[in-house]
Design an enzyme around this catalytic site. Structure first.
Site, short mmCIF file in Angstrom:
data_model
loop_
_atom_site.label_atom_id
_atom_site.label_comp_id
_atom_site.label_asym_id
_atom_site.label_seq_id
_atom_site.Cartn_x
_atom_site.Cartn_y
_atom_site.Cartn_z
N LYS A 126 29.07 51.06 45.85
CA LYS A 126 30.31 50.31 46.09
C LYS A 126 30.47 50.15 47.59
O LYS A 126 29.96 50.96 48.36
CB LYS A 126 31.51 51.07 45.52
N ASP A 166 34.98 42.47 43.98
CA ASP A 166 35.98 43.44 43.52
C ASP A 166 37.30 42.92 44.10
O ASP A 166 37.41 41.72 44.42
CB ASP A 166 35.64 44.86 44.01
N1 LIG Z 1 36.24 41.81 39.52
C1 LIG Z 1 35.47 42.53 38.71
O1 LIG Z 1 34.49 42.05 38.15
C2 LIG Z 1 35.83 43.94 38.42
C3 LIG Z 1 37.00 44.51 38.85
N2 LIG Z 1 37.34 45.77 38.46
C4 LIG Z 1 38.59 46.38 38.89
O2 LIG Z 1 39.68 45.59 38.40
C5 LIG Z 1 40.79 45.71 39.29
C6 LIG Z 1 41.24 44.33 39.71
O3 LIG Z 1 40.18 43.67 40.36
P1 LIG Z 1 40.13 42.08 40.52
O4 LIG Z 1 40.94 41.44 39.47
O5 LIG Z 1 38.70 41.72 40.65
O6 LIG Z 1 40.79 41.89 41.94
P2 LIG Z 1 41.66 40.66 42.49
O7 LIG Z 1 41.63 40.80 43.95
O8 LIG Z 1 41.23 39.39 41.86
O9 LIG Z 1 43.11 40.99 41.93
C7 LIG Z 1 43.72 42.22 42.21
C8 LIG Z 1 45.10 42.22 41.60
O10 LIG Z 1 45.62 43.54 41.68
C9 LIG Z 1 46.79 43.53 42.50
N3 LIG Z 1 46.78 44.71 43.38
C10 LIG Z 1 45.81 45.08 44.23
N4 LIG Z 1 46.17 46.18 44.90
C11 LIG Z 1 47.41 46.48 44.46
C12 LIG Z 1 48.30 47.51 44.74
N5 LIG Z 1 48.02 48.46 45.66
N6 LIG Z 1 49.50 47.53 44.08
C13 LIG Z 1 49.78 46.57 43.16
N7 LIG Z 1 48.96 45.57 42.84
C14 LIG Z 1 47.79 45.54 43.47
C15 LIG Z 1 46.69 42.30 43.35
O11 LIG Z 1 47.97 41.93 43.83
P3 LIG Z 1 48.15 41.47 45.35
O12 LIG Z 1 47.53 40.11 45.40
O13 LIG Z 1 49.61 41.47 45.59
O14 LIG Z 1 47.42 42.46 46.20
C16 LIG Z 1 46.07 41.32 42.34
O15 LIG Z 1 47.02 40.84 41.45
C17 LIG Z 1 40.32 46.63 40.42
O16 LIG Z 1 40.64 47.95 40.09
C18 LIG Z 1 38.81 46.46 40.38
O17 LIG Z 1 38.14 47.56 40.95
C19 LIG Z 1 36.55 46.50 37.62
C20 LIG Z 1 35.37 45.99 37.16
C21 LIG Z 1 34.86 44.72 37.62
O1 LIG Z 2 29.42 43.25 39.13
C1 LIG Z 2 29.24 44.19 39.87
O2 LIG Z 2 28.18 44.48 40.38
C2 LIG Z 2 30.39 45.06 40.32
C3 LIG Z 2 31.50 45.24 39.39
C4 LIG Z 2 32.37 46.32 39.93
O3 LIG Z 2 32.57 46.44 41.12
C5 LIG Z 2 32.94 47.27 39.02
O4 LIG Z 2 32.46 47.39 37.89
O5 LIG Z 2 33.89 47.98 39.40
#
Ligand SMILES: NC(=O)C1=CN([C@@H]2O[C@H](COP(=O)(O)OP(=O)(O)OC[C@H]3O[C@@H](n4cnc5c(N)ncnc54)[C@H](OP(=O)(O)O)[C@@H]3O)[C@@H](O)[C@H]2O)C=CC1
Ligand SMILES: O=C(O)CCC(=O)C(=O)O
Length: 447
Positions: A126, A166
């Site tokens: 990561k 992420d």
């Molecule tokens: N993208 C992927 O493929 C994957 C993502 N994840 C996990 O999913 C989660 C979301 O990721 P993703 O959707 O890609 O990210 P994005 O950046 O697309 O969206 C993140 C969302 O979470 C909110 N957020 C972030 N930090 C905070 C905080 N401290 N308090 C409240 N809200 C918060 C953001 O709001 P704001 O805009 O106000 O910050 C936004 O709505 C994370 O935990 C990530 O690690 C897991 C597996 C794969």
């Molecule tokens: O697609 C990837 O390699 C990363 C996805 C990721 O960051 C996660 O699973 O939290």
């Protein structure tokens, strides 16, 4: 047993004392995996878990770039290469001001188990930066991504370490980073996943984490003869994972009534249907605005500032924002209000106290390393397509994703079924993830 876990955690704490998120993630694994190790002779005397909590390599670097006012900005970049026993390091990049070594180490550690669960040959890593993309112009994002990649490129490669997105890193940022990597290396390879569909990306990768989370919940509900049909669903976040979890839950007959961001949540009792979700995507992905803008177009919905959505009545909860966004009191409230299933779309969104409440109430609870593994699994499918120099159709990738989520669910059931027949998905995911990595480490000797 408790003594063994305590002794192990004391050693880990002594080395990582100022890293609370990392210690939280390790504690959960230690509590479930140490009892398994104790009962399995092949792992005795090998210090496998102690080796697994130490990153194989941890890189931190300066990222200097020039903002639109001509001022020089300095951020810190990281890559944690946690474990490569079963394949090249694989895992996302996070751009958020909260990013530090503790957060990235917890994410990299969980990634090792998650990637092992996917059934695909990927190690865990990561990375990211404390760079805050909010309010930055497109040119500033590009300059930052280029500067970040100009150093990261020395440490990654399609057979070494394959980053992806992420929080704060989506298709736009992957594009800029890929462009710089290609220029510096003079080589077009699958060094990043989440690429655009016309330049090496996989169809369904943008949807995969959210869809996979819902497929996993669907598998859990099926163990009770239940489904999403007619269920009220509470989703947190409004980014990539939340958007596609909302889409899939709605397609399967659920009614999603909330979305959130760091400023608060929206509640739409009528449900966030396809048309409304398209508007959320316009707000978030194109205008890069705030979730409260939703109520300007849909005044029947309300915006609750500064709160999280867990007090809203629901059958299913999908936390899809960030770590530790659901605490013990909120978990109690969810259970009291009738929630029967929680599937984490984010990484470690539930605090240990929240997990305790879900387990006490014996409701279905899936940890992110199992239920959000569809994203990285589809990244693995993107890597396969890059190696084959082929592109699979949406239907082909979606079918593979569904099957992978089903297989991960089956692994959790295999290792997590308790005497009373209920499934502890945390134990199941941790042990199933551990066994494959540990066996590879044993086979490869002390390296
Ligand atoms: N993208 C992927 O493929 C994957 C993502 N994840 C996990 O999913 C989660 C979301 O990721 P993703 O959707 O890609 O990210 P994005 O950046 O697309 O969206 C993140 C969302 O979470 C909110 N957020 C972030 N930090 C905070 C905080 N401290 N308090 C409240 N809200 C918060 C953001 O709001 P704001 O805009 O106000 O910050 C936004 O709505 C994370 O935990 C990530 O690690 C897991 C597996 C794969
Ligand atoms: O697609 C990837 O390699 C990363 C996805 C990721 O960051 C996660 O699973 O939290």
């Amino acid at each position: 047993m408790e003594l063994k876990i305590k002794e192990f955690m004391e050693l880990v704490k002594s080395r990582n004392n100022h890293e609370p998120e990392f210690l939280q993630a390790v504690q959960e694994v230690a509590e479930t995996v140490i009892p398994y190790i104790v009962n399995h002779d092949i792992y005795h005397g090998k210090n496998i878990l102690l080796r697994m909590v130490e990153p194989e390599r941890q890189i931190s670097f300066r990222v200097s770039w020039v903002d639109d006012k001509g001022e020089i900005q300095v951020n810190r970049g990281y890559r944690i290469q946690m474990n490569s026993a079963i394949g090249p390091y694989k895992g996302g990049l996070r751009f958020h001001p909260s990013v530090n070594a503790s957060i990235l180490k917890f994410l990299a550690f969980e990634q090792v188990f998650k990637n092992s669960l996917t059934t695909l040959p990927m190690g865990g890593g990561k990375g990211g930066s404390d760079f805050d993309p909010k309010g930055k112009s497109d040119n500033e994002i590009m300059r930052f991504c280029h500067a970040f990649m100009s150093e990261l490129c020395k440490h990654i490669g399609h057979n070494t370490d394959v980053p992806a997105g992420d929080i704060g890193v989506g298709g736009r940022e992957i594009g800029y980073m890929f462009g710089m990597y290609k220029k510096l290396k003079n080589s077009f390879t699958g060094v990043l996943t989440g690429k655009g569909a016309t330049w090496g990306g996989s169809l369904i990768r943008p949807e995969a984490t959210g869809y996979g989370d819902v497929y996993f919940a669907q598998n859990m509900l099926a163990t009770k003869g239940d489904s999403f049909e007619g269920k009220t669903v509470v989703v947190s976040g409004s980014g990539n994972v939340a958007q596609y979890a909302t889409e899939k839950a709605t397609q399967l007959g659920g009614k999603v009534v909330t979305l959130s961001d760091s400023s608060g949540y929206i509640y739409d009792a009528e449900g966030i249907n396809a048309e409304k979700l398209a508007h959320v995507m316009e707000i978030k992905n194109v205008r890069r605005g705030r979730i409260n803008e939703y109520v300007e177009k849909y005044p029947n919905a309300k915006f609750v500032a500064g709160e999280r959505p867990w007090s809203v009545n629901c059958d299913v909860a999908l936390p899809c924002a960030t770590q530790n966004e659901l605490n013990g009191d909120e978990a109690k409230l969810l259970v009291k209000n009738g929630c029967i299933c929680v599937a984490e779309g984010a990484n470690m969104p539930s605090t240990p106290e929240a997990i305790h409440e879900f387990q006490k109430a014996n409701i279905l609870f899936a940890p992110g390393k199992a239920s959000n593994a569809g994203g990285v699994a589809t990244s693995g499918l993107e890597m396969s397509q890059n190696s084959l120099r082929l592109s699979w159709t949406r239907e082909e990738v979606d079918e593979k994703l569904k099957q992978i989520m089903k297989d991960i669910h089956a692994s959790c059931v295999q290792y997590g079924t308790k005497e009373d027949g209920s499934v502890d998905y945390i134990t199941g995911a941790n042990i199933a993830g551990f066994v494959k990595v540990a066996d590879a480490m044993l086979a490869q000797g002390v390296v």
